[in-house]
Design a protein around this motif. Structure first.
Motif, PDB file in Angstrom:
ATOM      1  N   ALA A 194       0.836  -1.211   0.000  1.00  0.00           N
ATOM      2  CA  ALA A 194       0.000   0.000   0.000  1.00  0.00           C
ATOM      3  C   ALA A 194       0.865   1.254   0.000  1.00  0.00           C
ATOM      4  O   ALA A 194       0.551   2.234  -0.690  1.00  0.00           O
ATOM      5  CB  ALA A 194      -0.940  -0.007   1.201  1.00  0.00           C
ATOM      6  N   LEU A 195       1.955   1.237   0.764  1.00  0.00           N
ATOM      7  CA  LEU A 195       2.865   2.386   0.790  1.00  0.00           C
ATOM      8  C   LEU A 195       3.534   2.598  -0.564  1.00  0.00           C
ATOM      9  O   LEU A 195       3.686   3.740  -1.014  1.00  0.00           O
ATOM     10  CB  LEU A 195       3.919   2.208   1.882  1.00  0.00           C
ATOM     11  CG  LEU A 195       3.417   2.322   3.324  1.00  0.00           C
ATOM     12  CD1 LEU A 195       4.492   1.868   4.316  1.00  0.00           C
ATOM     13  CD2 LEU A 195       2.987   3.750   3.620  1.00  0.00           C
ATOM     14  N   VAL A 196       3.938   1.499  -1.218  1.00  0.00           N
ATOM     15  CA  VAL A 196       4.554   1.620  -2.543  1.00  0.00           C
ATOM     16  C   VAL A 196       3.552   2.235  -3.512  1.00  0.00           C
ATOM     17  O   VAL A 196       3.873   3.174  -4.256  1.00  0.00           O
ATOM     18  CB  VAL A 196       5.055   0.255  -3.064  1.00  0.00           C
ATOM     19  CG1 VAL A 196       5.471   0.352  -4.532  1.00  0.00           C
ATOM     20  CG2 VAL A 196       6.215  -0.260  -2.224  1.00  0.00           C
ATOM     21  N   LYS A 197       2.328   1.741  -3.492  1.00  0.00           N
ATOM     22  CA  LYS A 197       1.298   2.247  -4.410  1.00  0.00           C
ATOM     23  C   LYS A 197       0.962   3.711  -4.117  1.00  0.00           C
ATOM     24  O   LYS A 197       0.688   4.485  -5.038  1.00  0.00           O
ATOM     25  CB  LYS A 197       0.048   1.378  -4.334  1.00  0.00           C
ATOM     26  CG  LYS A 197       0.265   0.009  -4.941  1.00  0.00           C
ATOM     27  CD  LYS A 197      -0.951  -0.884  -4.765  1.00  0.00           C
ATOM     28  CE  LYS A 197      -0.666  -2.272  -5.282  1.00  0.00           C
ATOM     29  NZ  LYS A 197      -1.784  -3.192  -5.096  1.00  0.00           N
ATOM     30  N   GLU A 198       1.002   4.087  -2.844  1.00  0.00           N
ATOM     31  CA  GLU A 198       0.730   5.478  -2.470  1.00  0.00           C
ATOM     32  C   GLU A 198       1.836   6.417  -2.948  1.00  0.00           C
ATOM     33  O   GLU A 198       1.572   7.472  -3.515  1.00  0.00           O
ATOM     34  CB  GLU A 198       0.601   5.570  -0.943  1.00  0.00           C
ATOM     35  CG  GLU A 198       0.391   6.961  -0.399  1.00  0.00           C
ATOM     36  CD  GLU A 198       0.385   6.960   1.129  1.00  0.00           C
ATOM     37  OE1 GLU A 198       1.100   7.808   1.714  1.00  0.00           O
ATOM     38  OE2 GLU A 198      -0.291   6.109   1.722  1.00  0.00           O
ATOM     39  N   LYS A 199       3.099   6.010  -2.736  1.00  0.00           N
ATOM     40  CA  LYS A 199       4.236   6.862  -3.093  1.00  0.00           C
ATOM     41  C   LYS A 199       4.599   6.775  -4.569  1.00  0.00           C
ATOM     42  O   LYS A 199       5.161   7.714  -5.125  1.00  0.00           O
ATOM     43  CB  LYS A 199       5.459   6.485  -2.247  1.00  0.00           C
ATOM     44  CG  LYS A 199       5.298   6.787  -0.770  1.00  0.00           C
ATOM     45  CD  LYS A 199       6.505   6.326   0.021  1.00  0.00           C
ATOM     46  CE  LYS A 199       6.304   6.495   1.489  1.00  0.00           C
ATOM     47  NZ  LYS A 199       7.225   7.413   2.109  1.00  0.00           N
ATOM     48  N   HIS A 200       4.310   5.637  -5.177  1.00  0.00           N
ATOM     49  CA  HIS A 200       4.678   5.393  -6.572  1.00  0.00           C
ATOM     50  C   HIS A 200       3.512   4.697  -7.284  1.00  0.00           C
ATOM     51  O   HIS A 200       3.592   3.501  -7.588  1.00  0.00           O
ATOM     52  CB  HIS A 200       5.946   4.530  -6.656  1.00  0.00           C
ATOM     53  CG  HIS A 200       7.140   5.167  -6.041  1.00  0.00           C
ATOM     54  ND1 HIS A 200       7.892   6.114  -6.706  1.00  0.00           N
ATOM     55  CD2 HIS A 200       7.703   5.022  -4.816  1.00  0.00           C
ATOM     56  CE1 HIS A 200       8.883   6.507  -5.913  1.00  0.00           C
ATOM     57  NE2 HIS A 200       8.784   5.871  -4.771  1.00  0.00           N
ATOM     58  N   PRO A 201       2.446   5.443  -7.568  1.00  0.00           N
ATOM     59  CA  PRO A 201       1.267   4.809  -8.179  1.00  0.00           C
ATOM     60  C   PRO A 201       1.533   4.208  -9.563  1.00  0.00           C
ATOM     61  O   PRO A 201       0.743   3.387 -10.035  1.00  0.00           O
ATOM     62  CB  PRO A 201       0.247   5.945  -8.257  1.00  0.00           C
ATOM     63  CG  PRO A 201       0.994   7.195  -8.014  1.00  0.00           C
ATOM     64  CD  PRO A 201       2.261   6.854  -7.306  1.00  0.00           C
ATOM     65  N   ASP A 202       2.650   4.568 -10.170  1.00  0.00           N
ATOM     66  CA  ASP A 202       2.997   4.026 -11.478  1.00  0.00           C
ATOM     67  C   ASP A 202       3.626   2.638 -11.402  1.00  0.00           C
ATOM     68  O   ASP A 202       3.810   1.982 -12.432  1.00  0.00           O
ATOM     69  CB  ASP A 202       3.952   4.979 -12.204  1.00  0.00           C
ATOM     70  CG  ASP A 202       5.216   5.258 -11.398  1.00  0.00           C
ATOM     71  OD1 ASP A 202       5.118   5.449 -10.163  1.00  0.00           O
ATOM     72  OD2 ASP A 202       6.303   5.303 -11.998  1.00  0.00           O
TER      73      ASP A 202
END
Length: 189
Positions: free
Chosen positions: A163-171
């Motif tokens: 979830a943190l990865v998707k939040e910080k790097h949605p690409d």
């Protein structure tokens, strides 16, 4: 060997970048330790290691010595040999999220940023493993005798980092996996 083209300028790193198959990094290091490194260096053509290029993913795995080869073998079996950057933290997802090691959190995010800039990664693959000592150290949990609970706890940590990865790097895409001590891997969604 994994894609470690980080611009290092020493001769050994250039040689290691060019080694493949049975004459890979481990063989080089073994020969070097036994005094055969100079012969290998002179017999191996040096290739320039480019700092930029494209790889499919950045892999985060645990430092546990029991699974280093299994992790590489798993990635090779997926057809990703030399097509990923590899970051190692004790506990993998836990190491990247625990408040008990804030420097590790920062290092993980710095690696994601650099992997995107240098190698244009498309996803992050997070590989936790069973019987992880970091869970005992950071959480006080010894889960090896309760595989169902162990998977639940790992899945929660994996999902937290995903979830943190998707939040910080949605690409970026994210895969969350759990490896057993025999090297088998299961998805944790």
């Amino acid at each position: 060997m994994h894609n470690h083209t980080n611009g290092c300028c020493d001769a050994a790193s250039h040689v290691l970048t060019g080694l493949r198959g049975p004459l890979g990094r481990r063989r080089f290091l073994t020969l070097a330790a036994l005094g055969g490194g100079a012969a290998l260096l002179s017999a191996t053509p040096l290739r320039h290691a480019a700092a930029a290029g494209n790889v499919e993913a950045m892999v985060l795995s645990c430092m546990d010595y029991r699974l280093v080869d299994d992790t590489a073998r798993y990635m090779d079996q997926r057809g990703m040999t030399n097509n990923y950057d590899h970051v190692i933290l004790a506990g993998a997802s836990l190491g990247a999220t625990t408040d008990k090691a804030p420097a590790w959190q920062a290092a993980f995010w710095d690696h994601v940023d650099v992997a995107k800039k240098l190698h244009h990664i498309q996803k992050v693959i997070i590989i936790d493993h069973r019987d992880c000592g970091a869970y005992r150290v950071f959480l006080g949990l010894d889960l090896k005798d309760d595989p169902v609970r162990e998977k639940e706890v790992h899945t929660a940590q994996l999902q937290k980092l995903a979830a943190l990865v998707k939040e910080k790097h949605p690409d970026l895409g994210v895969e969350t996996l759990l490896m057993a001590l025999d090297g088998s891997v299961e998805a944790c969604a």
